[in-house]
Design a protein around this motif. Structure first.
Motif, PDB file in Angstrom:
ATOM      1  N   THR A 107    -108.101-113.264  -0.927  1.00 41.35           N
ATOM      2  CA  THR A 107    -109.519-113.017  -0.634  1.00 41.35           C
ATOM      3  C   THR A 107    -109.966-111.592  -0.958  1.00 41.35           C
ATOM      4  O   THR A 107    -111.145-111.271  -0.806  1.00 41.35           O
ATOM      5  CB  THR A 107    -109.809-113.291   0.851  1.00 41.35           C
ATOM      6  N   ALA A 108    -109.051-110.743  -1.401  1.00 39.77           N
ATOM      7  CA  ALA A 108    -109.400-109.347  -1.685  1.00 39.77           C
ATOM      8  C   ALA A 108    -110.436-109.260  -2.801  1.00 39.77           C
ATOM      9  O   ALA A 108    -110.265-109.877  -3.861  1.00 39.77           O
ATOM     10  CB  ALA A 108    -108.151-108.567  -2.084  1.00 39.77           C
ATOM     11  N   PRO A 109    -111.522-108.520  -2.583  1.00 36.47           N
ATOM     12  CA  PRO A 109    -112.528-108.381  -3.640  1.00 36.47           C
ATOM     13  C   PRO A 109    -111.998-107.586  -4.827  1.00 36.47           C
ATOM     14  O   PRO A 109    -111.252-106.620  -4.658  1.00 36.47           O
ATOM     15  CB  PRO A 109    -113.675-107.645  -2.949  1.00 36.47           C
ATOM     16  N   LEU A 110    -112.371-108.017  -6.017  1.00 39.57           N
ATOM     17  CA  LEU A 110    -112.050-107.281  -7.233  1.00 39.57           C
ATOM     18  C   LEU A 110    -113.175-106.275  -7.455  1.00 39.57           C
ATOM     19  O   LEU A 110    -114.354-106.624  -7.383  1.00 39.57           O
ATOM     20  CB  LEU A 110    -111.930-108.240  -8.410  1.00 39.57           C
ATOM     21  N   LEU A 111    -112.816-105.028  -7.705  1.00 37.47           N
ATOM     22  CA  LEU A 111    -113.825-103.993  -7.933  1.00 37.47           C
ATOM     23  C   LEU A 111    -113.410-103.110  -9.096  1.00 37.47           C
ATOM     24  O   LEU A 111    -112.262-103.132  -9.536  1.00 37.47           O
ATOM     25  CB  LEU A 111    -114.045-103.163  -6.661  1.00 37.47           C
ATOM     26  N   TYR A 112    -114.381-102.338  -9.593  1.00 38.81           N
ATOM     27  CA  TYR A 112    -114.116-101.380 -10.661  1.00 38.81           C
ATOM     28  C   TYR A 112    -114.172 -99.968 -10.090  1.00 38.81           C
ATOM     29  O   TYR A 112    -115.064 -99.645  -9.298  1.00 38.81           O
ATOM     30  CB  TYR A 112    -115.160-101.472 -11.775  1.00 38.81           C
ATOM     31  N   GLY A 113    -113.218 -99.133 -10.493  1.00 43.02           N
ATOM     32  CA  GLY A 113    -113.235 -97.726 -10.129  1.00 43.02           C
ATOM     33  C   GLY A 113    -113.453 -96.878 -11.371  1.00 43.02           C
ATOM     34  O   GLY A 113    -112.917 -97.187 -12.441  1.00 43.02           O
ATOM     35  N   ALA A 114    -114.251 -95.827 -11.239  1.00 45.26           N
ATOM     36  CA  ALA A 114    -114.482 -94.894 -12.347  1.00 45.26           C
ATOM     37  C   ALA A 114    -113.750 -93.590 -12.062  1.00 45.26           C
ATOM     38  O   ALA A 114    -113.832 -93.050 -10.955  1.00 45.26           O
ATOM     39  CB  ALA A 114    -115.972 -94.627 -12.532  1.00 45.26           C
ATOM     40  N   VAL A 115    -113.039 -93.086 -13.048  1.00 41.66           N
ATOM     41  CA  VAL A 115    -112.271 -91.858 -12.884  1.00 41.66           C
ATOM     42  C   VAL A 115    -113.212 -90.659 -12.723  1.00 41.66           C
ATOM     43  O   VAL A 115    -114.099 -90.431 -13.547  1.00 41.66           O
ATOM     44  CB  VAL A 115    -111.348 -91.615 -14.091  1.00 41.66           C
ATOM     45  N   VAL A 116    -112.991 -89.905 -11.656  1.00 41.54           N
ATOM     46  CA  VAL A 116    -113.686 -88.631 -11.453  1.00 41.54           C
ATOM     47  C   VAL A 116    -112.833 -87.508 -12.035  1.00 41.54           C
ATOM     48  O   VAL A 116    -113.315 -86.642 -12.761  1.00 41.54           O
ATOM     49  CB  VAL A 116    -113.955 -88.380  -9.955  1.00 41.54           C
ATOM     50  N   GLN A 117    -111.561 -87.538 -11.727  1.00 44.85           N
ATOM     51  CA  GLN A 117    -110.594 -86.614 -12.310  1.00 44.85           C
ATOM     52  C   GLN A 117    -109.226 -87.276 -12.229  1.00 44.85           C
ATOM     53  O   GLN A 117    -108.999 -88.159 -11.408  1.00 44.85           O
ATOM     54  CB  GLN A 117    -110.591 -85.267 -11.585  1.00 44.85           C
ATOM     55  N   ALA A 118    -108.327 -86.851 -13.110  1.00 45.30           N
ATOM     56  CA  ALA A 118    -107.004 -87.469 -13.140  1.00 45.30           C
ATOM     57  C   ALA A 118    -105.989 -86.491 -13.695  1.00 45.30           C
ATOM     58  O   ALA A 118    -106.332 -85.584 -14.467  1.00 45.30           O
ATOM     59  CB  ALA A 118    -107.023 -88.741 -13.996  1.00 45.30           C
ATOM     60  N   ASN A 119    -104.749 -86.675 -13.294  1.00 41.51           N
ATOM     61  CA  ASN A 119    -103.659 -85.919 -13.902  1.00 41.51           C
ATOM     62  C   ASN A 119    -103.729 -86.127 -15.412  1.00 41.51           C
ATOM     63  O   ASN A 119    -103.875 -87.258 -15.886  1.00 41.51           O
ATOM     64  CB  ASN A 119    -102.322 -86.413 -13.348  1.00 41.51           C
ATOM     65  N   SER A 120    -103.647 -85.058 -16.171  1.00 38.93           N
ATOM     66  CA  SER A 120    -103.826 -85.149 -17.622  1.00 38.93           C
ATOM     67  C   SER A 120    -102.839 -86.111 -18.274  1.00 38.93           C
ATOM     68  O   SER A 120    -103.137 -86.714 -19.307  1.00 38.93           O
ATOM     69  CB  SER A 120    -103.713 -83.762 -18.260  1.00 38.93           C
ATOM     70  N   GLY A 121    -101.665 -86.285 -17.658  1.00 38.32           N
ATOM     71  CA  GLY A 121    -100.676 -87.197 -18.218  1.00 38.32           C
ATOM     72  C   GLY A 121    -101.133 -88.638 -18.257  1.00 38.32           C
ATOM     73  O   GLY A 121    -100.638 -89.439 -19.059  1.00 38.32           O
ATOM     74  N   LEU A 122    -102.102 -88.989 -17.411  1.00 40.87           N
ATOM     75  CA  LEU A 122    -102.586 -90.368 -17.379  1.00 40.87           C
ATOM     76  C   LEU A 122    -103.490 -90.706 -18.559  1.00 40.87           C
ATOM     77  O   LEU A 122    -103.738 -91.883 -18.831  1.00 40.87           O
ATOM     78  CB  LEU A 122    -103.350 -90.625 -16.075  1.00 40.87           C
ATOM     79  N   TRP A 123    -103.977 -89.689 -19.267  1.00 40.67           N
ATOM     80  CA  TRP A 123    -104.879 -89.941 -20.394  1.00 40.67           C
ATOM     81  C   TRP A 123    -104.136 -90.170 -21.706  1.00 40.67           C
ATOM     82  O   TRP A 123    -104.761 -90.465 -22.731  1.00 40.67           O
ATOM     83  CB  TRP A 123    -105.855 -88.782 -20.557  1.00 40.67           C
ATOM     84  N   LEU A 124    -102.817 -90.019 -21.679  1.00 42.50           N
ATOM     85  CA  LEU A 124    -102.003 -90.259 -22.867  1.00 42.50           C
ATOM     86  C   LEU A 124    -100.909 -91.261 -22.519  1.00 42.50           C
ATOM     87  O   LEU A 124    -100.485 -91.340 -21.363  1.00 42.50           O
ATOM     88  CB  LEU A 124    -101.370 -88.951 -23.359  1.00 42.50           C
ATOM     89  N   PRO A 125    -100.444 -92.050 -23.485  1.00 42.37           N
ATOM     90  CA  PRO A 125     -99.390 -93.026 -23.188  1.00 42.37           C
ATOM     91  C   PRO A 125     -98.159 -92.348 -22.590  1.00 42.37           C
ATOM     92  O   PRO A 125     -97.724 -91.299 -23.061  1.00 42.37           O
ATOM     93  CB  PRO A 125     -99.075 -93.627 -24.567  1.00 42.37           C
ATOM     94  N   GLY A 126     -97.636 -92.945 -21.529  1.00 43.07           N
ATOM     95  CA  GLY A 126     -96.464 -92.371 -20.883  1.00 43.07           C
ATOM     96  C   GLY A 126     -95.807 -93.370 -19.956  1.00 43.07           C
ATOM     97  O   GLY A 126     -96.291 -94.489 -19.765  1.00 43.07           O
ATOM     98  N   ARG A 127     -94.723 -92.939 -19.350  1.00 38.43           N
ATOM     99  CA  ARG A 127     -93.972 -93.811 -18.446  1.00 38.43           C
ATOM    100  C   ARG A 127     -93.651 -93.066 -17.147  1.00 38.43           C
ATOM    101  O   ARG A 127     -92.594 -93.255 -16.543  1.00 38.43           O
ATOM    102  CB  ARG A 127     -92.687 -94.292 -19.127  1.00 38.43           C
ATOM    103  N   GLU A 128     -94.592 -92.220 -16.724  1.00 37.04           N
ATOM    104  CA  GLU A 128     -94.381 -91.417 -15.523  1.00 37.04           C
ATOM    105  C   GLU A 128     -94.650 -92.237 -14.258  1.00 37.04           C
ATOM    106  O   GLU A 128     -95.281 -93.298 -14.301  1.00 37.04           O
ATOM    107  CB  GLU A 128     -95.295 -90.192 -15.547  1.00 37.04           C
ATOM    108  N   ASP A 129     -94.171 -91.719 -13.142  1.00 40.60           N
ATOM    109  CA  ASP A 129     -94.388 -92.354 -11.843  1.00 40.60           C
ATOM    110  C   ASP A 129     -95.261 -91.462 -10.961  1.00 40.60           C
ATOM    111  O   ASP A 129     -95.199 -90.230 -11.043  1.00 40.60           O
ATOM    112  CB  ASP A 129     -93.057 -92.593 -11.118  1.00 40.60           C
ATOM    113  N   ASP A 130     -96.059 -92.104 -10.109  1.00 41.94           N
ATOM    114  CA  ASP A 130     -96.802 -91.428  -9.039  1.00 41.94           C
ATOM    115  C   ASP A 130     -97.757 -90.342  -9.531  1.00 41.94           C
ATOM    116  O   ASP A 130     -97.897 -89.291  -8.896  1.00 41.94           O
ATOM    117  CB  ASP A 130     -95.827 -90.834  -8.012  1.00 41.94           C
TER     118      ASP A 130
END
Length: 248
Positions: A107-130
């Motif tokens: 029953t969990a609603p599906l929603l969209y989130g928009a990035v305000v800021q993010a660790n720069s590593g998330l903007w490039l392909p990678g296999r990092e954790d956390d």
């Protein structure tokens, strides 16, 4: 070092890079020659500009197209607990409370989130954790899937973070956002929400590989299931939807 990393160029610049224009001007008024400091800051600014341009080129080159329309059928609830979608998003069943767990994700609603800021590593392909990011999302029908509103609101938050003039209804939130060590779940004030039931939260991607192409979508829109209603300054309960369900 904060959750979202730090500026390597400025860190390497030492005290010269850290001086503000006001401090430099004040020293010059006292008769000190600050030309070497100004030269150093100009050099650092040029390096920053070059690094930012190179980073944006990498982002552009590795961008993965997405199609959120592919998720439309998954908005309906209750969703099947036997589907691959349910299993991929909900994960392994707990040892205890399985019925509540099934109901929660069904029953969990599906929603969209928009990035305000993010660790720069998330903007490039990678296999990092956390790796962390900050998202804004809405819960009301009018705005929950309104990508234009989400993107504009994320930009407004970023602009307000840098502004010296913060409306009274947003000061507590912006003060928290300005602390790169902070983790939060905060409702947006009217000055930012435009009437939406909107929240801004920190979220850590347990595995970067869950994202389409192992990176954030270039438009900064990420879909989640909301496991529980958000509460101010309590950990947000979101389950990120695997990229394979909305990669174009």
């Amino acid at each position: 070092m904060g959750l979202f990393g730090f500026d390597l160029v400025k860190e390497a610049g030492g005290w010269e890079a850290a001086m503000t224009e006001e401090e430099i001007t004040e020293m010059e008024k006292k008769g000190y020659d600050m030309s070497s400091v100004r030269c150093k800051q100009a050099e650092i600014a040029a390096q920053e500009e070059a690094a930012e341009a190179a980073f944006m080129e990498q982002r552009k080159a590795t961008a993965v197209p997405t199609d959120l329309n592919k998720l439309t059928s998954y908005r309906s609830t209750p969703r099947s607990t036997e589907s691959e979608f349910f299993k991929d998003v909900a994960g392994k069943a707990p040892l205890f409370g399985k019925d509540k767990w099934r109901e929660k994700f069904a029953t969990a609603p599906l929603l969209y989130g928009a990035v305000v800021q993010a660790n720069s590593g998330l903007w490039l392909p990678g296999r990092e954790d956390d790796l962390p990011a900050v998202f804004v999302f809405a819960l009301d029908r009018t705005h929950i899937y309104d990508i234009e509103w989400l993107t504009a609101t994320a930009e407004k938050i970023s602009e307000m973070k840098e502004s010296p003039n913060v409306p009274a209804d947003c000061r507590e939130f912006i003060d928290i956002l300005r602390d790169d060590q902070s983790q939060f779940c905060f409702p947006l004030g009217p000055s930012l929400s435009d009437g939406a039931e909107a929240w801004c939260v920190t979220y850590q991607f347990g595995k970067q590989t869950i994202l389409p192409g192992n990176r954030l979508p270039e438009d900064g829109i990420v879909p989640f299931l909301l496991e529980a209603q958000p509460k101010k300054q309590l950990p947000i309960q979101l389950a990120v939807i695997p990229g394979k369900y909305y990669q174009a």
